[in-house]
Design an enzyme around this catalytic site. Sequence first.
Site, mmCIF file in Angstrom:
data_model
loop_
_atom_site.group_PDB
_atom_site.id
_atom_site.type_symbol
_atom_site.label_atom_id
_atom_site.label_comp_id
_atom_site.label_asym_id
_atom_site.label_seq_id
_atom_site.Cartn_x
_atom_site.Cartn_y
_atom_site.Cartn_z
ATOM 1 C CB VAL A 1 -0.948 -0.004 1.221
ATOM 2 C CG1 VAL A 1 -1.808 1.252 1.219
ATOM 3 C CG2 VAL A 1 -1.824 -1.253 1.211
ATOM 4 C CE LYS A 2 4.196 5.132 -5.043
ATOM 5 N NZ LYS A 2 4.226 5.231 -6.513
ATOM 6 C CB VAL A 3 0.812 5.615 2.741
ATOM 7 C CG1 VAL A 3 0.158 6.646 3.646
ATOM 8 C CG2 VAL A 3 0.126 4.262 2.872
#
Length: 217
Positions: A86-88
């Site tokens: 998950v890219k945050v």
Amino acid sequence: MKFFIDTANLDQIKEANDLGILDGVTTNPSLMAKEGIKGQEAVFNHYKTICEMVNGDISAEVIATEFNAIVEEGKKLAAIHKNIVVKVPMIKDGVKAIKWFTDNGIRTNCTLVFSAGQAILAAKAGAAYISPFIGRIDDSGWDGMLLIEQLSHIFQVQGYTSEILAASIRSPNHIIRCAEAGADVVTSPLESILGLLKHPLTDIGLAKFLEDAKKSA
Ligand code: G3P
């Protein structure tokens, strides 16, 4: 150094994967829009297709910017496939969400990192990957490679386990310099990866070998 491709284009992902050197894929909302992928269902299906094509980590970026919403969206993205990371974004709620994901066994890639301070925060929160954007730093008149060198040093001294994922790559030379500076991963457009193949003396040498091979055929 691992090689990721920075695109949502399936033909380019296939071409890089067929080379046999691909370790993963990164995408972002701009890259999705470039491929004309619209709406959450289409975006999620696209991530699933990429996961089925490439055996490696696939970064899928959240659109949400508030803690609870980032967590909810990230959980849905992580459920698509075991290889989803998950890219945050590097914002206050993003750091908080990265810590939540870390504590709950979901791997993250902290994106939009432009300084050592931001990278230290992401590492403390437990991000699996941290993405400094070196091309955009160069664009603003600074030297993006200095940040990779600085992070490489800090992470070694501090024993941080997050991987330095050099992003916003603009040239084959960026890739070479990232390898030299100690980046763990480079995510690059296909063009820069293929640029590594090129040398005029290779072309001249091969033409001569093939010409001479005809003489002894
Ligand atoms: O995926 C994020 C990053 O690689 C963006 O690159 O070329 O838009 O600065 P660029």
